[in-house]
Write a protein that holds these residues in place. Structure first.
Motif, mmCIF file in Angstrom:
data_model
loop_
_atom_site.group_PDB
_atom_site.id
_atom_site.type_symbol
_atom_site.label_atom_id
_atom_site.label_comp_id
_atom_site.label_asym_id
_atom_site.label_seq_id
_atom_site.Cartn_x
_atom_site.Cartn_y
_atom_site.Cartn_z
ATOM 1 N N SER A 259 41.620 74.478 36.915
ATOM 2 C CA SER A 259 42.892 74.416 37.644
ATOM 3 C C SER A 259 42.603 74.067 39.087
ATOM 4 O O SER A 259 41.447 74.077 39.535
ATOM 5 N N ILE A 260 43.658 73.747 39.844
ATOM 6 C CA ILE A 260 43.495 73.419 41.263
ATOM 7 C C ILE A 260 44.530 74.186 42.084
ATOM 8 O O ILE A 260 45.558 74.644 41.572
ATOM 9 N N ALA A 261 44.213 74.319 43.362
ATOM 10 C CA ALA A 261 45.155 74.939 44.298
ATOM 11 C C ALA A 261 46.107 73.874 44.824
ATOM 12 O O ALA A 261 45.696 72.741 45.107
ATOM 13 N N THR A 262 47.369 74.200 44.935
ATOM 14 C CA THR A 262 48.361 73.306 45.527
ATOM 15 C C THR A 262 48.995 73.999 46.724
ATOM 16 O O THR A 262 48.976 75.234 46.833
ATOM 17 N N PHE A 263 49.578 73.188 47.613
ATOM 18 C CA PHE A 263 50.106 73.740 48.858
ATOM 19 C C PHE A 263 51.451 73.098 49.196
ATOM 20 O O PHE A 263 51.679 71.924 48.886
ATOM 21 N N PRO A 264 52.336 73.857 49.827
ATOM 22 C CA PRO A 264 53.597 73.274 50.303
ATOM 23 C C PRO A 264 53.312 72.190 51.339
ATOM 24 O O PRO A 264 52.351 72.285 52.110
ATOM 25 N N VAL A 265 54.155 71.187 51.384
ATOM 26 C CA VAL A 265 53.962 70.087 52.331
ATOM 27 C C VAL A 265 55.315 69.503 52.681
ATOM 28 O O VAL A 265 56.237 69.475 51.862
ATOM 29 N N GLU A 266 55.474 69.059 53.933
ATOM 30 C CA GLU A 266 56.729 68.440 54.352
ATOM 31 C C GLU A 266 56.475 67.482 55.501
ATOM 32 O O GLU A 266 55.516 67.622 56.267
ATOM 33 N N ALA A 267 57.352 66.469 55.596
ATOM 34 C CA ALA A 267 57.308 65.524 56.711
ATOM 35 C C ALA A 267 58.410 65.897 57.687
ATOM 36 O O ALA A 267 59.527 66.231 57.278
ATOM 37 N N ARG A 268 58.084 65.857 58.980
ATOM 38 C CA ARG A 268 59.056 66.252 60.003
ATOM 39 C C ARG A 268 59.439 65.059 60.863
ATOM 40 O O ARG A 268 58.823 63.998 60.821
ATOM 41 N N GLU A 269 60.452 65.337 61.701
ATOM 42 C CA GLU A 269 60.994 64.257 62.531
ATOM 43 C C GLU A 269 60.009 63.765 63.581
ATOM 44 O O GLU A 269 60.171 62.675 64.132
ATOM 45 N N ASP A 270 58.979 64.570 63.863
ATOM 46 C CA ASP A 270 57.994 64.133 64.857
ATOM 47 C C ASP A 270 57.026 63.083 64.284
ATOM 48 O O ASP A 270 56.091 62.648 64.957
#
Length: 1118
Positions: free
Chosen positions: A1026-1037
Motif C-alpha cells: 500500500s502507499i500513503a496519500t495526502f490531501p492536496v489543493e491549488a490556491r489562488e497564489d
C-alpha cells in the motif's frame, strides 16, 4: 519469382500480367523515369525463353528505365506456349496460346519494347554491334541476346525421311500442316516415333484429331520416358497409355520409311525386319540447337552436340552478346526443357538490372524436374532421379576424399563388380491404382536426393524444394510414403506444473484453476488473482492463450476487448480511428469508449498512443500525447531497476564508424555509463540519470547520431552479417540492405516491437529466421521470412516470398508491416499474429503478394506516409525548451537523489540487486501526529489534459508524487513498495467512473494504487502493499499545497535514505564456485589487464591515448 498469383500461363513470369497495371500506376504518380540514358537490348527470337527474358527485364527495369528492348521473331506469331501445343488441336486459335496478348506489349512505357514478327535475322556483326534481317534492315545493339531455340530432329539418314506424310512436332506451322494432311487420311493408321515427353504429347495430339483409326507409338527402348523414369515406372506408364487406346511398340528402331510412287508414306520397316503399315509419321526424337547464326558470326559454338557456348553469366565469346535457352551450350550441355531456359533468362535479366545491389548470379546445374499429365497419366520426376543408377551428382553430405586406385582395388572391381550405389531407394508400387513412387535418399536417410512418381503426384511441389534446398529431413524417410504415425494426443498446451510467469512463479495450473472455478472471468481478473503478467509482462501472450483456451473449453465467450473502457479489439479500434481520422485521446474516448468522460487506464492508453503514432507519427512528448505513454516512451529512454535510464543510439544494420565509437565512448566516460553491446548489434549505455538525458543526447545528436527507439514498441534493429562487403561466402550485400531497411522503418511504431535481420548467404549469421522479418540472400535476390521471434515462446519464421529481387523487397515489407500494424492485437508480436491469422502464412501470402483484399496500394501508401513523416524524437526534443523541462528529477528543486547503491562489477558500475521481498509496511494506515499545508509546486507546472499530468517533488529526504486529473489534484508517496522504486509520478493514471476509482499504475510492474476516496493508498492488484496519500489543493497564489506531517516524522517513514537499496542487503557472491574454477584455468586474466608482459591494461592505455600519449603532446593523430 516471388508472387504466388496465377498468371495466364505457368510459363509466364508471375508478375508479367501486373506490369501494365504497374506502368499505369507509375504514370499516374509521375514516377516513370524520364530522359534516362538507355541502352538498346536486341533479342533474337520471340519464343518462350525470349519472352521470359523480356518479361523479367521489363519487370526489373520498369522503375529504372535503363533499357529499350527490340525483339525480332522469325514466326508470324507473338510468343506462344510451345509446351501446350497439344491444346491447339481442340481450339485451333493461335491467340489462345499467346503468353501475353498484343495489348501487353503495347502497354509498356513508350519506347521501351518493340517487336518485329515474321523476320529472320541473317547476320551478326559483333564489331559494329548490329544485326541484319531478311528484310534488309540493320539493327544496332548495345546488348545482344540470342534466344534462337532449336529445331526438331529429322533422321535424314533414314530412307523416306522426305516423303509426303512425314512431320515433326515443334511449331504452330508444323501442327497446321499435320491437321491439313490428316484430314486427307481418314481411317488410316498414324505413327509417332519417339517415346519421350514430346512423343507422348504428339501421340495424344494425333489421337485427338480423330482422323486416324489407330495411332501407334514407336520407341526404341524397353519403356517410354526413359530419360525421366526407370523400367518399373516406364512400364507402368506403357500399361496405362495402352489402356487408353494408344498402341505402343517397344524396342523398335525405324530402318526405312516405305513410300508409294507418289512419294507418300505407306508404312515403316524396322531394323529387325518387321514392318508396319501407316500413312503418316510424326518424328519426336529430339532437338538440335540453332547455332548457325552465331557460328556464321564467329561466336564460339560446341562441336559435339552443338549450341552457342556460354559462360556461367550466359555471356558468349563475343563482347555484349549473350545466349539463353535451347540454343545455349552450358558446360557442354544443351537443355530441351523449358525450365532451364527460363532460369537462364532470369539470371541474365537479374544481372543486367540488380547486380549493382547484389552479387551477380551465375547459371548453375539446372533443375530438370518435370511434372506432366500425359494422355491422362500423372507423371513426375524430380531432383537427381537416377542417383541410384548413375550415382549422386551432388550429394548434400560431405564427400570423403577420393582414394587413389590401386591394383588390388582394380582387381576387386573386376571380380566383385562396381561398389553399391551410395544412395538408398524407398519404393511403393500399387498395380491396382496404377501408382508408383520411388524416392532416393542418402545412406543415412537424412537427405532426399530425388525420385519419380506415377499416378499420384500431389507431393511433387513439396518434395522439389527439399531437394533443391538440400535441407536435412526432420522426419524418417518412410513418412514420405506411408505418412506420419499418429501417437496419442497429448494436448496442444503445457503441463499444469509448467511455470509460465517467472516473475511471480505462476504455474499454468494456477491460471486454469482460477478460470475453471469462476474466480477469474477476464484476463484482468487473472492478473489480479494470480499476479501472472504483472511483472515484466513477457508472459502475457502465453497467459492470454491459456486463458482463451480454458474459457473456450468451458463453452464461455472470450472477448478480445482492449480493456474495460473499450468494447473493441485493438484492430477494430485502429480501423475506427483510421476511418474517422481521430487524433486526440478525448476524441477517441468520446466516439469509441464506453464512458466518454473516462480517463482510460494503463492498458488502453499505450495502445491508443501506439495507434495514433502508427497513423500520424506526431511527437509523443506533446501535452495531448505524453499522458498516453509508458515510462520508456515518456522519457525517450528505457527505465532501469534503479530509476536511471539506458541510452541506445541507432546503428543501422549494426554498422558504425570509428568516429561515432569515439563519441559514444566519450559520452560514456563523461557520464559514467555502463556499456554493453546488445543482441541487435548496438551499444547500450546504462545508468543515465533522467536530468542527464538531454546532455547525453546533445553530444550524440551533435555527432551525427539519432534515437535508436530502443524504448518504443517500434522497429528496434535490422541485424546483419557482413555479406559481400567482406565475407568470402557472401552472395548478397546484407549490410547495404539492412541499413536501407532500418533507415526506412526507423521510428515506425506498431502493436509491439519488431526486429529484422539480413543474412548474406544461407550460413545465416544474422539469424534472420528468428526475426519479425528476415532476409536471406539467394542467387536470385532474397528469401523473405516473417513471423519469427525469441522470447518466452520462440518461433521460427516462415517463408513469405522466395527469390525476391532487391528492388522489390521494400514493397513486400511495406505491405507486410502495414498489415501487421492494422490488424494485430494489443502487444501481439508478429509470431502470434501470423499464427492467429485465418489460414496463417498462406493467407498472409494471398493478402501481401496477391492482393486478395485489394488493399495493397493502400498499405503501401500508409507506409509511405509514415516514412515521409519521420523525425528524430531526441533532435526535436533538444530544440524545445518546454520538452526539456520534463527531464528534471524533481519539480521543486535541482537536487538529485539516488535510490540504489552502485556495485563495481567487471570494471563497470551497476545498481545493486533488488531485495527479494516487497515492503509490506502499512503506509496507507499510518497515523501522523499532525498535518500542515506545505507549498511544493506551482499550478502552471501541470497541464490540463484528458489523460492527466504528474510531477515528482522533494521535501526533506522524502520523494512525493502529485497528480492533476480533470482539474483535481492528488498526492502520494513516490516509492512503490513492491520493489522500493521511486517512480510513481511516472506511472499511467487510470479510472473507473462506475466505481468512482482513480489509480496510478507503477511503471515497473503495474501495481495499481488508488488515489482517492476511502480506498486511497490501497493496491488494487496486490493486497500485500500500500502507499500513503495526502490531501492536496491549488490556491489562488498559483501554488500547489500538500498537507504533510513534520519533516522528521515524514522522513522517518518515507525518507529516501531509509528505503534506498544498499548493496550489503542484496549482494551475494553467486559465482564464487565458478570463479574458483576459472582461476585455475590456463590463460585467464583479470578483465582489465593485458596479456603482454609489460602491457598497460585497459584503463592506463585509454588514459594514455586520451592524453595524447599515442602521438605526443599534440594529442591523437587519427
Amino acid at each position: 519469382m516471388w508472387a504466388s498469383s496465377t498468371s495466364n500461363s505457368e510459363w509466364n513470369d508471375p508478375e508479367a500480367n501486373k506490369l501494365p497495371e504497374k506502368v499505369e500506376q507509375l504514370k499516374e504518380k509521375n514516377e516513370l523515369p524520364k530522359d534516362t540514358k538507355r541502352k538498346r537490348v536486341v533479342v533474337v527470337g520471340l519464343g518462350m525463353v525470349g519472352i521470359s527474358f523480356i518479361e523479367k527485364l521489363m519487370k526489373f527495369d520498369v522503375k529504372r528505365r535503363e533499357y529499350d528492348v527490340i525483339v525480332i521473331g522469325e514466326e508470324p506469331h507473338l510468343a506462344y506456349n510451345r509446351v501446350g501445343l497439344t491444346s491447339f488441336f481442340q481450339h485451333r486459335e493461335v491467340e489462345n496460346l499467346y503468353l501475353n496478348p498484343a495489348s501487353w506489349y503495347a502497354s509498356m512505357p513508350e519506347g521501351s519494347l518493340s517487336y518485329h514478327l515474321n523476320t529472320l535475322v541473317t547476320a551478326i556483326d559483333t564489331e559494329k554491334k548490329n544485326v541484319e534481317t531478311s528484310k534488309g534492315d540493320t539493327v544496332p545493339y548495345d546488348i545482344l541476346v540470342l534466344a534462337t531455340g532449336s529445331d526438331a530432329l529429322l533422321p535424314r539418314h533414314t530412307p523416306g525421311h522426305d516423303a509426303k506424310g512425314v512431320f515433326v512436332y515443334r511449331t504452330i506451322e508444323d501442327l497446321e500442316k499435320l491437321i491439313q494432311f490428316s484430314a486427307t487420311k481418314k481411317g488410316t493408321t498414324g505413327a509417332v516415333v519417339g517415346g519421350g515427353l514430346l512423343g507422348l504429347e504428339a501421340a495424344k495430339a494425333m489421337m485427338d484429331l480423330e482422323e486416324f483409326s489407330k495411332v501407334k507409338l514407336i520407341e526404341r527402348n524397353r519403356w517410354v520416358l526413359s530419360r525421366q523414369l526407370d523400367g518399373d515406372a516406364g512400364s507402368m506408364v506403357v500399361e496405362q497409355v495402352r489402356a487408353l487406346g494408344l498402341d505402343v511398340l517397344l524396342s523398335k528402331r525405324v530402318g526405312k520409311i516405305k513410300v508409294d510412287e507418289d512419294n507418300s508414306v505407306t508404312g515403316v520397316t524396322f531394323e529387325d525386319g518387321e514392318s508396319m503399315d501407316c500413312t503418316c509419321i510424326c518424328f519426336a526424337i529430339g532437338i538440335k540447337a540453332r547455332d548457325e547464326l552465331a557460328r556464321k558470326a564467329g561466336i564460339k559454338c560446341a562441336d559435339r552436340g552443338g549450341g552457342i557456348i556460354v559462360n556461367p553469366d550466359l555471356s558468349t565469346s563475343a563482347a555484349d552478346v549473350y545466349a539463353v535457352g535451347e540454343c545455349a551450350s552450358w558446360d557442354n550441355q544443351t537443355f530441351g526443357l523449358i525450365a532451364p531456359g527460363v532460369e537462364m533468362a532470369d539470371v541474365l535479366a537479374f544481372n543486367l538490372t540488380q547486380a549493382k545491389a547484389h552479387s551477380p548470379r551465375q547459371f548453375k546445374s539446372p533443375d530438370l524436374s518435370t511434372k506432366l499429365k500425359l494422355l491422362g497419366v500423372e507423371v513426375a520426376s524430380f531432383g537427381d532421379f537416377f542417383a541410384d543408377r548413375d550415382g549422386p551428382k551432388d550429394a548434400p553430405t560431405k564427400r570423403h576424399p577420393k582414394k587413389e586406385d590401386s591394383a588390388d582395388s582394380k582387381m576387386k572391381g573386376l571380380t566383385e563388380g562396381p561398389p553399391p550405389s551410395p544412395v538408398k531407394a524407398l519404393t511403393y508400387k500399387d498395380p491396382f491404382q496404377q501408382i508408383y513412387k520411388k524416392y532416393l535418399f542418402t545412406m543415412d536417410g537424412k537427405y532426399l536426393l530425388g525420385g519419380m512418381m506415377i499416378g499420384d503426384t500431389k507431393d511433387y511441389v513439396k518434395l522439389v524444394p527439399m531437394v533443391k534446398n538440400k535441407k536435412q529431413l526432420e522426419v524418417p524417410p518412410s513418412e514420405f510414403i506411408v505418412g506420419a504415425s499418429k501417437g496419442e494426443d497429448d494436448g496442444d498446451d503445457l503441463e499444469d506444473d509448467t511455470q509460465i510467469c517467472s516473475c511471480h512463479n505462476v504455474l499454468k495450473g494456477d491460471v486454469t484453476k482460477a478460470v475453471k472455478d469462476g474466480t477469474c472471468k477476464s484476463i484482468g481478473d487473472v492478473k489480479s488473482c494470480t499476479k501472472a503478467g504483472t511483472g515484466c509482462g513477457g508472459c502475457m501472450p502465453l497467459v492470454q492463450t491459456i486463458f482463451n483456451k480454458t474459457m473456450t473449453s468451458m463453452g464461455q465467450e472470450v472477448k478480445n476487448h482492449l480493456c474495460p473502457h473499450f468494447e473493441y479489439s485493438r484492430a477494430d479500434l485502429f480501423n475506427i480511428i483510421y476511418v474517422k481520422k481521430l487524433q486526440k485521446f478525448e476524441e477517441i474516448m468520446t466516439q469509441c469508449g464506453k464512458d466518454p468522460e473516462s480517463l482510460g487506464c494503463e492498458a488502453c492508453k499505450p495502445a491508443i498512443g501506439s495507434i495514433t503514432a502508427s497513423l500520424y507519427n506526431k511527437h509523443i512528448l506533446d501535452d495531448d500525447r505524453r499522458g498516453l505513454q509508458d515510462t520508456n516512451d515518456r522519457f525517450l529512454a528505457n527505465i532501469q531497476r534503479n530509476g536511471t535510464f539506458s541510452v541506445v543510439p541507432r546503428m543501422a544494420g549494426g554498422e558504425v564508424t570509428a568516429d561515432k565509437l569515439i563519441i559514444i565512448g566519450t559520452v560514456a566516460k563523461k557520464y559514467g555509463l555502463y556499456c554493453k553491446v546488445t543482441g541487435g548489434q548496438r551499444i547500450d549505455l546504462f545508468g543515465a540519470k533522467k536530468h542527464d538525458l538531454p546532455g547525453i543526447w546533445q553530444m550524440l545528436v551533435d555527432g551525427g547520431m539519432e534515437s535508436g527507439h530502443a524504448y518504443a514498441k517500434s522497429l528496434r534493429t535490422v541485424k546483419s552479417c557482413v555479406g559481400t562487403s567482406w565475407c568470402r561466402f557472401g552472395i548478397g550485400d546484407s549490410v547495404g540492405m539492412a541499413v536501407r531497411l532500418e533507415e526506412r522503418y526507423k521510428s515506425i511504431r506498431g502493436p509491439h516491437k519488431f526486429k529484422g535481420g539480413v543474412s548474406g548467404c544461407v550460413r545465416e549469421c544474422a539469424e534472420a529466421q528468428n526475426k519479425d522479418f528476415g532476409l536471406i540472400a539467394t542467387e536470385k535476390g532474397f528469401n523473405i521470412f516473417v513471423g519469427g521471434n525469441g522470447g518466452a515462446k520462440p518461433r521460427h519464421s516462415e517463408l513469405l516470398a522466395k527469390d525476391v529481387p532487391p528492388d522489390d523487397v521494400i514493397t513486400i515489407l511495406d505491405r507486410y508491416l502495414s498489415f501487421y500494424i492494422r490488424t494485430a492485437d494489443k502487444l501481439q508480436r508478429t509470431a502470434r499474429w501470423v499464427e492467429n491469422l485465418p489460414g496463417g502464412i498462406k493467407y498472409l501470402r494471398e493478402v501481401v503478394l496477391e492482393d486478395k483484399l485489394g488493399i495493397c496500394a493502400d498499405l503501401e501508401q500508409q507506409m509511405e506516409d509514415l516514412v515521409g513523416a519521420f523525425f528524430c524524437e531526441w533532435t526535436e526534443t533538444l530544440k524545445s525548451p518546454e520538452r526539456l523541462k520534463l527531464f528534471s528529477q524533481f519539480g521543486n528543486t535541482d537536487e538529485q537523489q539516488e535510490s540504489m547503491d552502485k556495485v563495481e562489477d567487471r570494471g563497470q558500475q551497476r545498481p545493486a540487486f533488488w531485495p527479494k521481498d516487497a515492503v509490506t509496511e502499512d503506509f496507507r494506515g499510518k497515523q501522523w501526529t499532525s498535518l500542515s499545508w506545505q507549498p511544493l509546486a506551482r499550478s502552471d507546472q501541470f497541464a490540463d489534459t484528458a489523460t492527466g499530468t504528474s510531477l515528482a517533488v522533494k521535501r526533506g529526504d522524502t520523494q512525493l508524487a502529485i497528480f492533476k486529473v480533470k482539474g483535481k489534484y492528488y498526492a502520494s508517496q513516490q516509492m512503490c513498495p513492491h520493489k522500493r522504486a521511486f517512480v510513481l509520478s511516472d506511472g499511467l493514471i487510470g479510472d473507473d467512473n462506475k466505481t468512482d476509482k482513480l489509480w496510478v499504475s507503477c511503471p515497473y510492474h503495474k501495481r495499481n494504487y488508488e488515489l482517492k476516496g476511502d480506498s486511497a493508498g490501497k493496491c488494487g492488484n496486490d493486497e500485500s502493499v500500500s502507499i500513503a496519500t495526502f490531501p492536496v489543493e491549488a490556491r489562488e497564489d498559483g501554488l500547489v499545497y500538500l498537507k504533510l506531517p513534520p519533516v522528521e516524522e515524514l522522513d522517518g517513514v518515507l525518507g529516501t535514505s531509509k528505503w534506498k537499496i544498499k548493496k550489503e542487503e542484496t549482494e551475494t557472491d553467486e559465482f564464487a564456485a565458478v570463479d574458483k574454477k576459472l582461476k585455475a584455468m590456463k590463460g585467464r586474466k583479470s578483465f582489465q589487464a593485458s596479456h603482454l608482459p609489460n602491457g598497460l591494461g585497459e584503463k592506463a592505455k585509454a588514459e594514455m591515448i586520451l592524453s595524447g600519449g599515442e602521438k605526443g603532446a599534440n594529442g591523437m593523430d587519427w
